[in-house]
Scaffold this motif. Structure first.
Motif, short mmCIF file in Angstrom:
data_model
loop_
_atom_site.label_atom_id
_atom_site.label_comp_id
_atom_site.label_asym_id
_atom_site.label_seq_id
_atom_site.Cartn_x
_atom_site.Cartn_y
_atom_site.Cartn_z
N TRP A 25 28.49 -25.56 1.62
CA TRP A 25 26.81 -26.24 2.11
C TRP A 25 25.68 -26.83 0.94
O TRP A 25 24.80 -27.13 1.22
N GLU A 26 26.40 -26.16 -0.27
CA GLU A 26 25.90 -26.01 -1.52
C GLU A 26 24.62 -27.99 -1.45
O GLU A 26 24.14 -27.94 -2.35
N LYS A 27 24.93 -28.78 -0.78
CA LYS A 27 24.69 -30.18 -1.10
C LYS A 27 23.77 -30.65 -0.21
O LYS A 27 23.13 -30.93 -0.49
N GLN A 28 23.38 -29.60 0.69
CA GLN A 28 22.78 -29.66 1.61
C GLN A 28 21.24 -28.68 1.18
O GLN A 28 20.25 -28.63 1.72
N ILE A 29 21.99 -27.07 1.29
CA ILE A 29 20.19 -25.96 0.93
C ILE A 29 19.97 -26.13 0.32
O ILE A 29 18.43 -25.61 0.65
N ALA A 192 20.29 -32.66 20.72
CA ALA A 192 21.63 -32.57 20.24
C ALA A 192 21.71 -33.90 19.28
O ALA A 192 21.00 -34.23 20.39
N LEU A 193 22.07 -33.56 18.64
CA LEU A 193 22.66 -34.93 17.44
C LEU A 193 24.10 -34.44 17.20
O LEU A 193 24.59 -33.51 17.31
N VAL A 194 24.66 -35.70 17.83
CA VAL A 194 26.10 -35.91 17.51
C VAL A 194 26.37 -37.05 16.72
O VAL A 194 25.96 -37.62 16.49
N LEU A 195 27.80 -35.89 15.03
CA LEU A 195 27.17 -37.32 14.09
C LEU A 195 28.58 -37.02 13.50
O LEU A 195 29.85 -36.33 13.88
N LEU A 241 20.09 -38.03 7.81
CA LEU A 241 20.26 -37.61 8.98
C LEU A 241 19.85 -37.04 9.95
O LEU A 241 18.78 -36.74 10.76
N VAL A 242 19.98 -36.00 8.86
CA VAL A 242 20.42 -34.61 9.81
C VAL A 242 18.43 -33.59 9.81
O VAL A 242 17.99 -33.71 10.47
N PHE A 245 16.39 -35.86 11.96
CA PHE A 245 16.75 -36.02 14.07
C PHE A 245 15.73 -34.42 13.68
O PHE A 245 15.11 -34.43 14.30
N LEU A 246 15.91 -33.55 13.19
CA LEU A 246 14.91 -31.80 13.16
C LEU A 246 13.82 -31.71 13.11
O LEU A 246 13.01 -31.53 13.82
N GLN A 247 13.48 -32.98 12.01
CA GLN A 247 11.40 -33.01 11.85
C GLN A 247 11.57 -34.36 12.83
O GLN A 247 10.02 -34.56 13.36
#
Length: 259
Positions: A25-29, A192-195, A241-242, A245-247
């Motif tokens: 997850w280093e490109k997300q954190i 939910a988000l299905v990706l 995208l994430v 969705f979460l916000q």
């Protein structure tokens, strides 16, 4: 480190998949931590916990995740799972229905036997038992990238895969193969988000569609020209995208209705 917690805001728990670790997850954190209290940890048998023997059930992994969150004093949280981690995330969302707010199920499915996978789980187990994991792991990780071994993140993926013991490798496949959530999807409360990456060779469209249609409050995002590790190949698109969705107001409204 076997666990990382960084940032502030609503808690977002990241669950990695088969043969990987929290470092996937280093490109997300870095980005996510500007908006969320990000929590990620290595599952037993993987990454910094590769000296342990991995669990052989998705249910057991879900209990491990919930135990870690209890230890950290985390009650309500957003949850994202990738691949096998997406199966674990589904099980967590079923076990702790009122604790999961937003749920992102990424490159995963509700049928652990992985119909349509590039190679059956039974064949992968048989190869690991007879040959060890070096070649079968390479064949697996190669399919996770659109460019195969030419992808710049392939070698890092192989380094993580090579840490995993043969028994953990077999246990992980058995955990997936013995699990399914199809009949229980309507019990998931979270928004939910299905990706789905449209070139995924592990989880076919039928798995994705079943998740999307089976969860009562789910949205769908399809990333074109992307393979199983979209979060590495197309990190900018994936991250936006994430976060969007979460916000989103719909996730917030969904939580208010439940409360």
């Amino acid at each position: 480190m076997n666990c990382i917690r960084v940032g502030s805001g609503p808690t977002l728990v990241l669950v990695h998949g088969f043969l990987s670790s929290l470092s996937y997850w280093e490109k997300q954190i870095e980005l996510f931590s500007t908006r969320f209290d990000v929590v990620a940890f290595d599952l037993p048998g993987y990454g910094g916990k590769a000296q342990e023997i991995g669990l052989d059930s998705i249910d057991g992994f879900a209990d491990f995740v919930l135990g870690k969150l209890d230890d950290l004093g985390i009650d309500c949280f957003h949850l994202m799972g990738h691949s096998m981690g997406g199966m674990i995330a589904q099980e967590v969302a079923l076990k702790a229905r009122d604790r999961v707010k937003g749920l992102v199920l990424y490159a995963t499915g509700p049928i652990g036997s992985l119909p349509g996978r590039f190679e059956s789980i039974a064949d992968s187990i048989a190869r690991a038992e007879s040959e060890g994991t070096e070649q079968v792991a390479r064949d697996t990780v190669r399919t996770w990238f659109s460019e195969g071994e030419a992808d710049p993140d392939f070698l890092r993926g192989m380094e993580l895969a090579e840490r995993v013991s043969t028994q953990t490798y077999i246990n992980g496949l058995r955990a997936m193969g013995g699990w399914r959530s199809v009949e229980r999807l309507d019990q998931i409360n979270a928004k939910a988000l299905v990706l789905w990456p449209d070139s995924d060779r592990s989880y076919m469209w039928e798995q994705t569609e079943t998740l999307w249609r089976g969860i009562s409050d789910a949205n769908l995002a399809v990333v074109p020209l992307a393979a199983h590790n979209t979060h590495l190949e197309k990190a900018n698109i994936f991250n936006l995208l994430v976060i969007d969705f979460l916000q989103s107001e719909k996730v917030q409204q969904h939580q208010l209705v439940r409360d």
